[in-house]
Write a protein that holds these residues in place. Sequence first.
Motif, PDB file in Angstrom:
ATOM      1  N   GLY A  40       0.878  -1.314  -0.030  1.00 51.95           N
ATOM      2  CA  GLY A  40      -0.140   0.050  -0.026  1.00 51.95           C
ATOM      3  C   GLY A  40       0.696   1.162   0.172  1.00 51.95           C
ATOM      4  N   ARG A  41       1.660   1.339  -0.542  1.00 53.30           N
ATOM      5  CA  ARG A  41       2.168   3.256  -0.871  1.00 53.30           C
ATOM      6  C   ARG A  41       1.855   2.846  -2.313  1.00 53.30           C
ATOM      7  NH1 ARG A  41       1.810   2.212   3.323  1.00 53.30           N
ATOM      8  NH2 ARG A  41       2.550   2.261   5.686  1.00 53.30           N
ATOM      9  N   TYR A  42       2.459   3.799  -3.547  1.00 56.52           N
ATOM     10  CA  TYR A  42       2.221   4.414  -4.290  1.00 56.52           C
ATOM     11  C   TYR A  42       3.121   5.849  -4.910  1.00 56.52           C
ATOM     12  CZ  TYR A  42      -1.131   0.753  -3.912  1.00 56.52           C
ATOM     13  OH  TYR A  42      -2.668  -0.511  -3.827  1.00 56.52           O
ATOM     14  N   ILE A  43       3.598   6.188  -5.460  1.00 55.55           N
ATOM     15  CA  ILE A  43       3.336   7.193  -5.959  1.00 55.55           C
ATOM     16  C   ILE A  43       3.188   7.091  -7.435  1.00 55.55           C
ATOM     17  CG2 ILE A  43       5.314   9.619  -6.875  1.00 55.55           C
ATOM     18  CD1 ILE A  43       7.348   8.032  -5.112  1.00 55.55           C
ATOM     19  N   LEU A  44       2.307   7.785  -8.213  1.00 54.41           N
ATOM     20  CA  LEU A  44       1.215   8.212  -9.255  1.00 54.41           C
ATOM     21  C   LEU A  44       1.689   9.516 -10.347  1.00 54.41           C
ATOM     22  CD1 LEU A  44      -1.477   6.139  -7.841  1.00 54.41           C
ATOM     23  CD2 LEU A  44       0.666   5.002  -9.342  1.00 54.41           C
ATOM     24  N   SER A  45       0.834   9.563 -11.470  1.00 50.05           N
ATOM     25  CA  SER A  45       1.318  10.113 -11.807  1.00 50.05           C
ATOM     26  C   SER A  45      -0.877  10.284 -12.791  1.00 50.05           C
ATOM     27  CB  SER A  45       2.199   9.874 -13.788  1.00 50.05           C
ATOM     28  OG  SER A  45       1.274   9.095 -14.128  1.00 50.05           O
ATOM     29  N   PRO A  46      -0.793  12.114 -12.667  1.00 48.70           N
ATOM     30  CA  PRO A  46      -1.620  12.384 -12.784  1.00 48.70           C
ATOM     31  C   PRO A  46      -3.205  11.582 -13.879  1.00 48.70           C
ATOM     32  CG  PRO A  46      -0.197  13.884 -13.637  1.00 48.70           C
ATOM     33  CD  PRO A  46       0.765  12.807 -12.690  1.00 48.70           C
ATOM     34  N   GLU A  47      -2.224  11.064 -14.648  1.00 41.87           N
ATOM     35  CA  GLU A  47      -2.013  10.165 -16.505  1.00 41.87           C
ATOM     36  C   GLU A  47      -3.547   9.043 -15.416  1.00 41.87           C
ATOM     37  OE1 GLU A  47       0.424  12.616 -18.399  1.00 41.87           O
ATOM     38  OE2 GLU A  47       0.535  11.081 -16.318  1.00 41.87           O
ATOM     39  N   VAL A  48      -2.516   8.509 -14.349  1.00 37.87           N
ATOM     40  CA  VAL A  48      -3.377   7.385 -13.821  1.00 37.87           C
ATOM     41  C   VAL A  48      -4.840   8.110 -13.854  1.00 37.87           C
ATOM     42  CG1 VAL A  48      -3.668   5.720 -11.434  1.00 37.87           C
ATOM     43  CG2 VAL A  48      -1.371   6.102 -13.092  1.00 37.87           C
ATOM     44  N   LEU A  49      -4.888   9.164 -13.078  1.00 35.20           N
ATOM     45  CA  LEU A  49      -6.982   9.408 -12.755  1.00 35.20           C
ATOM     46  C   LEU A  49      -7.295   9.595 -13.941  1.00 35.20           C
ATOM     47  CD1 LEU A  49      -5.721  13.149  -9.899  1.00 35.20           C
ATOM     48  CD2 LEU A  49      -6.658  10.757  -9.679  1.00 35.20           C
ATOM     49  N   ASP A  50      -7.248   9.854 -15.183  1.00 36.09           N
ATOM     50  CA  ASP A  50      -7.796  10.391 -15.876  1.00 36.09           C
ATOM     51  C   ASP A  50      -7.477   8.431 -16.613  1.00 36.09           C
ATOM     52  OD1 ASP A  50      -7.201  12.901 -17.034  1.00 36.09           O
ATOM     53  OD2 ASP A  50      -5.408  12.217 -18.303  1.00 36.09           O
ATOM     54  N   ASN A  51      -7.119   7.832 -16.413  1.00 41.74           N
ATOM     55  CA  ASN A  51      -7.400   6.270 -16.548  1.00 41.74           C
ATOM     56  C   ASN A  51      -8.609   5.914 -15.634  1.00 41.74           C
ATOM     57  OD1 ASN A  51      -5.551   5.766 -18.243  1.00 41.74           O
ATOM     58  ND2 ASN A  51      -4.191   4.800 -17.371  1.00 41.74           N
ATOM     59  N   LEU A  52      -8.626   6.045 -14.486  1.00 39.40           N
ATOM     60  CA  LEU A  52     -10.174   6.098 -13.329  1.00 39.40           C
ATOM     61  C   LEU A  52     -11.112   6.881 -13.937  1.00 39.40           C
ATOM     62  CD1 LEU A  52      -8.103   6.217 -10.222  1.00 39.40           C
ATOM     63  CD2 LEU A  52      -8.570   4.748 -11.110  1.00 39.40           C
ATOM     64  N   ASP A  53     -11.174   7.557 -14.718  1.00 36.12           N
ATOM     65  CA  ASP A  53     -12.338   8.475 -15.402  1.00 36.12           C
ATOM     66  C   ASP A  53     -12.851   7.457 -16.219  1.00 36.12           C
ATOM     67  OD1 ASP A  53     -12.252  11.195 -14.304  1.00 36.12           O
ATOM     68  OD2 ASP A  53     -10.964  12.159 -15.981  1.00 36.12           O
ATOM     69  N   LYS A  54     -12.673   6.374 -16.659  1.00 38.69           N
ATOM     70  CA  LYS A  54     -13.070   5.536 -17.462  1.00 38.69           C
ATOM     71  C   LYS A  54     -14.058   4.956 -16.852  1.00 38.69           C
ATOM     72  CE  LYS A  54      -9.618   5.463 -20.661  1.00 38.69           C
ATOM     73  NZ  LYS A  54      -8.630   4.156 -20.975  1.00 38.69           N
ATOM     74  N   GLY A  55     -13.766   4.437 -15.139  1.00 41.42           N
ATOM     75  CA  GLY A  55     -14.728   3.844 -15.011  1.00 41.42           C
ATOM     76  C   GLY A  55     -14.890   2.440 -14.697  1.00 41.42           C
ATOM     77  N   GLN A  56     -13.619   1.432 -15.117  1.00 40.51           N
ATOM     78  CA  GLN A  56     -13.463   0.134 -15.642  1.00 40.51           C
ATOM     79  C   GLN A  56     -13.922  -0.875 -14.420  1.00 40.51           C
ATOM     80  OE1 GLN A  56     -10.098  -0.374 -17.557  1.00 40.51           O
ATOM     81  NE2 GLN A  56      -9.962  -2.925 -17.628  1.00 40.51           N
ATOM     82  N   ILE A  57     -14.554  -1.592 -14.417  1.00 34.21           N
ATOM     83  CA  ILE A  57     -14.872  -2.072 -13.634  1.00 34.21           C
ATOM     84  C   ILE A  57     -13.680  -3.881 -13.329  1.00 34.21           C
ATOM     85  CG2 ILE A  57     -16.368  -4.102 -12.277  1.00 34.21           C
ATOM     86  CD1 ILE A  57     -16.846  -0.832 -11.696  1.00 34.21           C
ATOM     87  N   GLY A  58     -13.191  -3.713 -12.655  1.00 35.07           N
ATOM     88  CA  GLY A  58     -12.363  -4.757 -12.376  1.00 35.07           C
ATOM     89  C   GLY A  58     -12.956  -6.092 -11.592  1.00 35.07           C
ATOM     90  N   ALA A  59     -11.080  -6.797 -10.934  1.00 27.88           N
ATOM     91  CA  ALA A  59     -11.636  -7.871  -9.769  1.00 27.88           C
ATOM     92  C   ALA A  59     -12.506  -7.328  -8.781  1.00 27.88           C
ATOM     93  CB  ALA A  59     -10.467  -8.031  -9.306  1.00 27.88           C
ATOM     94  N   GLY A  60     -13.520  -8.659  -7.880  1.00 28.35           N
ATOM     95  CA  GLY A  60     -14.239  -7.910  -6.786  1.00 28.35           C
ATOM     96  C   GLY A  60     -15.095  -7.198  -7.127  1.00 28.35           C
ATOM     97  N   GLY A  61     -15.634  -7.072  -9.314  1.00 24.31           N
ATOM     98  CA  GLY A  61     -17.043  -5.688  -9.251  1.00 24.31           C
ATOM     99  C   GLY A  61     -16.615  -4.636  -8.604  1.00 24.31           C
ATOM    100  N   GLU A  62     -15.330  -4.165  -8.059  1.00 29.43           N
ATOM    101  CA  GLU A  62     -14.620  -2.608  -8.337  1.00 29.43           C
ATOM    102  C   GLU A  62     -13.906  -1.763  -9.302  1.00 29.43           C
ATOM    103  OE1 GLU A  62     -14.749  -3.312  -3.485  1.00 29.43           O
ATOM    104  OE2 GLU A  62     -13.217  -3.774  -4.590  1.00 29.43           O
ATOM    105  N   ILE A  63     -13.957  -1.063  -8.378  1.00 31.90           N
ATOM    106  CA  ILE A  63     -12.459  -0.490  -9.596  1.00 31.90           C
ATOM    107  C   ILE A  63     -11.377  -0.463  -8.627  1.00 31.90           C
ATOM    108  CG2 ILE A  63     -12.147   1.963 -10.715  1.00 31.90           C
ATOM    109  CD1 ILE A  63     -15.442   2.773 -10.499  1.00 31.90           C
ATOM    110  N   GLN A  64     -10.483  -0.864  -9.717  1.00 35.35           N
ATOM    111  CA  GLN A  64      -9.279  -1.324  -8.946  1.00 35.35           C
ATOM    112  C   GLN A  64      -8.106   0.195 -10.022  1.00 35.35           C
ATOM    113  OE1 GLN A  64      -8.156  -3.431  -7.251  1.00 35.35           O
ATOM    114  NE2 GLN A  64     -10.673  -5.152  -7.036  1.00 35.35           N
TER     115      GLN A  64
END
Length: 297
Positions: free
Chosen positions: A207-231
Amino acid sequence: MSRSVKTAVFPVAGMGTRFLPATKSVPKEIMTLVDRPLVQYAIDEARAAGIEEFIFVTSRGKSALEDYFDAAPQLEQTLEDKGKTKLLEILRNTNMDSGAIAYVRQTRALGLGHAVWCARRLLGNEPFAVILPDDVIAAEKPCLAQMVEAYQELGGNMVATMEVPMDKASAYGIVDVEEDMGSVVRVKGMIEKPKAEDAPSNLAVIGRYILSPEVLDNLDKGQIGAGGEIQLTDAIAQEITNKNNVYGFRFSGQRYDCGSKAGFLQATVSFALARPDLRDELSDFLQELAFARKAAE
């Protein structure tokens, strides 16, 4: 893009059901290891890494967590009047400066990726860290500080990793290694909670991450992944395809899974044994307990 990391997101919206009934009224993040709540360890680690802005993704019933970081003038005055200067210093170190901390609500439990996405309007166009308080890491140099040093050389996106037994792979996001460079690996794939036979390695995301703002753009898509959640793992993995700039970082330190009862107890004992004021008395008790159990057997 700057490689200076000054903002951290703390997803703390979970209900803590594994710790019921305690978490019926007490947020899990306020539960204490010895005499400091889980969230204080996370905050201290972030500060040691140069973090200046703190964003908490909360949910209903977390007001005690918000109050914890507020000033307590009456208590401070009482300690000052009684000359308890050491306690007063400890107390004041828990206060957060006005404007340094912000809270956003996650109104639906849609996963870690969704929790991070909830903070998007406060993050801007700069890299940011994500810290999961459930993962407490004891290290001579705090884990996030280790990662920031590596990130300043590499940029991109970075996840903390550790080796786990293959039969435990299904509990983690697992990385597929393209190039092993020692403490850093270049990642060519990430799979969330794979079956042991499908895991590409035994290198798990912690549980430690350093992320670029592009990851937020990817999360904008709302893709459902494992466990029926947005991973969050899926959104990071998309950057492998887009820019091939995802790295795993093998940190130095001992990680405790304080989201589980066993891990929480292990951390409590370990941190207590590291305290000079508690070590001897606790060690004696543990030895007596071990002898008593052996005699009973």
